[in-house]
Design a protein around this motif. Structure first.
Motif, short mmCIF file in Angstrom:
data_model
loop_
_atom_site.label_atom_id
_atom_site.label_comp_id
_atom_site.label_asym_id
_atom_site.label_seq_id
_atom_site.Cartn_x
_atom_site.Cartn_y
_atom_site.Cartn_z
N PRO A 9 1.07 -0.90 0.18
CA PRO A 9 0.00 -0.03 0.23
C PRO A 9 0.43 1.00 0.38
N SER A 10 0.47 1.97 -0.70
CA SER A 10 1.38 3.80 -1.43
C SER A 10 0.46 4.26 -0.07
N ILE A 11 1.07 4.91 1.10
CA ILE A 11 0.70 5.71 2.02
C ILE A 11 0.29 7.11 0.89
N LEU A 12 1.12 7.40 0.50
CA LEU A 12 0.90 9.34 -0.29
C LEU A 12 -1.11 9.22 -0.43
N ALA A 13 -1.82 7.37 -0.34
CA ALA A 13 -2.83 7.83 -0.41
C ALA A 13 -3.72 8.06 1.64
N VAL A 34 5.25 -1.00 2.78
CA VAL A 34 4.78 -0.21 3.20
C VAL A 34 5.36 1.00 2.29
N HIS A 35 4.95 1.04 0.92
CA HIS A 35 5.20 1.83 -0.54
C HIS A 35 5.53 3.38 0.28
N VAL A 36 6.65 3.91 0.40
CA VAL A 36 7.21 5.36 0.95
C VAL A 36 7.21 5.99 -0.80
N ASP A 37 6.46 7.06 -0.85
CA ASP A 37 7.07 7.68 -2.40
C ASP A 37 7.60 9.19 -2.08
N ILE A 38 8.53 9.61 -2.11
CA ILE A 38 9.26 10.67 -1.68
C ILE A 38 9.16 11.56 -3.51
N VAL A 67 11.23 2.12 -0.14
CA VAL A 67 10.62 3.75 0.11
C VAL A 67 10.86 3.94 -1.82
N HIS A 68 10.09 4.74 -2.60
CA HIS A 68 10.86 5.04 -3.97
C HIS A 68 10.65 6.63 -4.03
N LEU A 69 11.77 6.84 -4.52
CA LEU A 69 12.81 8.40 -4.60
C LEU A 69 12.17 8.30 -6.52
N ASN A 142 1.92 7.85 -14.85
CA ASN A 142 3.14 8.91 -15.04
C ASN A 142 3.51 9.92 -13.17
N PRO A 143 4.54 9.28 -12.91
CA PRO A 143 5.01 9.16 -11.60
C PRO A 143 4.15 10.82 -10.98
N GLY A 144 4.18 11.50 -9.36
CA GLY A 144 3.67 12.33 -8.95
C GLY A 144 2.18 12.73 -8.43
N PHE A 145 1.47 11.92 -8.55
CA PHE A 145 0.21 11.81 -8.16
C PHE A 145 -0.16 9.99 -7.79
N GLY A 146 -1.36 10.56 -6.90
CA GLY A 146 -1.90 9.23 -6.45
C GLY A 146 -3.64 8.99 -7.07
N GLY A 147 -3.94 7.58 -7.90
CA GLY A 147 -5.19 8.07 -8.14
C GLY A 147 -5.55 8.07 -9.93
N GLN A 148 -4.20 7.64 -10.47
CA GLN A 148 -4.62 8.35 -11.98
C GLN A 148 -5.09 7.15 -12.65
N ILE A 174 5.02 -3.35 -9.71
CA ILE A 174 3.93 -2.49 -10.70
C ILE A 174 3.58 -1.14 -9.44
N ASP A 175 3.92 -0.16 -9.90
CA ASP A 175 3.37 1.42 -9.09
C ASP A 175 2.62 2.44 -9.84
N GLY A 176 0.98 2.04 -9.85
CA GLY A 176 -0.01 2.85 -10.98
C GLY A 176 -1.10 2.73 -10.54
N GLY A 177 -2.06 2.25 -10.46
CA GLY A 177 -3.81 2.95 -11.08
C GLY A 177 -3.43 1.26 -10.41
N VAL A 178 -3.36 0.99 -9.53
CA VAL A 178 -3.20 -0.49 -9.84
C VAL A 178 -4.79 -0.63 -8.24
N ALA A 196 -0.61 0.65 -4.28
CA ALA A 196 -1.70 -0.16 -4.39
C ALA A 196 -1.64 1.28 -3.74
N GLY A 197 -2.34 2.77 -3.67
CA GLY A 197 -2.82 4.07 -2.67
C GLY A 197 -3.87 3.95 -2.61
N SER A 198 -4.92 4.74 -3.83
CA SER A 198 -6.72 4.59 -3.68
C SER A 198 -7.27 3.49 -3.49
N ALA A 199 -6.38 2.16 -4.83
CA ALA A 199 -7.32 1.12 -4.08
C ALA A 199 -6.99 0.61 -2.83
C1 DX5 Z 1 3.24 7.20 -8.30
C2 DX5 Z 1 3.64 7.04 -7.21
C3 DX5 Z 1 2.10 5.89 -6.60
C4 DX5 Z 1 0.50 6.45 -5.96
C5 DX5 Z 1 -0.01 5.35 -6.79
O1 DX5 Z 1 4.23 8.75 -8.17
O2 DX5 Z 1 4.49 6.51 -7.12
O3 DX5 Z 1 3.23 5.42 -6.05
O4 DX5 Z 1 0.80 7.04 -4.34
O5 DX5 Z 1 -0.86 5.85 -6.23
P1 DX5 Z 1 -2.83 4.77 -6.97
O6 DX5 Z 1 -2.63 3.51 -6.69
O7 DX5 Z 1 -4.09 6.08 -6.06
O8 DX5 Z 1 -1.87 4.89 -8.34
#
Ligand code: DX5
Ligand code: ZN
Length: 224
Positions: A9-13, A34-38, A67-69, A142-148, A174-178, A196-199
């Motif tokens: 789970p990505s704690i960005l969400a 625990v996925h940590v988005d920096i 930790v995802h830098l 494309n990295p930068g935001f959750g919920g895409q 895999i990261d993004g929209g899962v 997975a963040g928002s899910a």
């Molecule tokens: C995007 C981040 C992801 C993101 C995933 O730049 O690296 O980890 O938080 O979020 P969801 O699962 O909502 O796409």
């Protein structure tokens, strides 16, 4: 043999006003990592948080802090994230000219090292690094935001990377929209770690969300 599917789970969400409780909830709810988005507002068009926050949540769990830098430059911050409690540190292939050097630095700190590929980056960039990495992380947004929205055209790249990995001990993440709907695409193509963040952080039953994603992925992996 199929390796088990790990859910990260990505704690960005998460609810940042209750971050410790949120981390506890996903860990008790079955998260594997625990996925940590920096994010630095420079390599990606968003700013998240730095090592001080990782350090604050580290005592909450013994689970892997992944930790995802999404930062550039990256080398000067690797020590800080290692000290703050990272177990894995993944860096973007696009973040600078010296990915191999950075990966060596991460390994020298005793952490697992991974390379991340943006959607536009071909699988072939990891070829010279295959014997030096523990993780390959494929961005399916494309990295930068959750919920895409998950970019479905990444599926052949995931399959290509699984074939390139061969019998090496490398996690394919895999990261993004899962979601429950897209997790099977990833697992079918050969991924074994799903961020997975928002899910995950939706509603109030994170355990059920994690279980649903895991089951959907495992079913697809077993049918491979
Ligand atoms: C995007 C981040 C992801 C993101 C995933 O730049 O690296 O980890 O938080 O979020 P969801 O699962 O909502 O796409
Ligand atoms: Zn991420």
């Amino acid at each position: 043999m199929t390796s088990p599917i790990l859910i990260a789970p990505s704690i960005l969400a998460a609810d940042f006003a209750n971050l410790g409780e949120e981390v506890r909830a996903i860990c008790e709810g079955g998260a594997d990592w625990v996925h940590v988005d920096i994010m630095d507002g420079h390599f990606v068009p968003n700013i998240s948080f730095g090592p001080i926050v990782l350090n604050a949540i580290r005592p909450v769990t013994d689970k892997v802090m992944d930790v995802h830098l999404m930062i550039s430059p990256v080398d000067i911050y690797v020590d800080d994230f290692a000290k703050a409690g990272a177990d894995t540190i993944t860096i973007h292939a696009e973040a600078g000219p010296h990915a191999h050097r950075t990966l060596q630095k991460i390994k020298a700190l005793g952490k697992k090292a991974g390379i991340v590929l943006n959607p536009a980056t071909p699988a072939s960039v990891v070829d010279p690094l295959l014997d030096d990495i523990d993780i390959i992380l494929v961005m399916t947004v494309n990295p930068g935001f959750g919920g895409q929205k998950f970019i479905t055209t990444m599926e052949p790249k995931i399959a290509q990377l699984r074939a390139m990995i061969g019998n090496r001990n490398i996690d394919l993440e895999i990261d993004g929209g899962v979601t429950v709907e897209t997790a099977p695409i990833c697992a079918r193509a050969g991924a074994n770690v799903l961020v997975a963040g928002s899910a995950v952080f939706k509603g109030d039953d994170y355990a059920a969300n994690i279980k649903a994603i895991r089951e959907a992925a495992e079913q697809a992996a077993n049918a491979r």
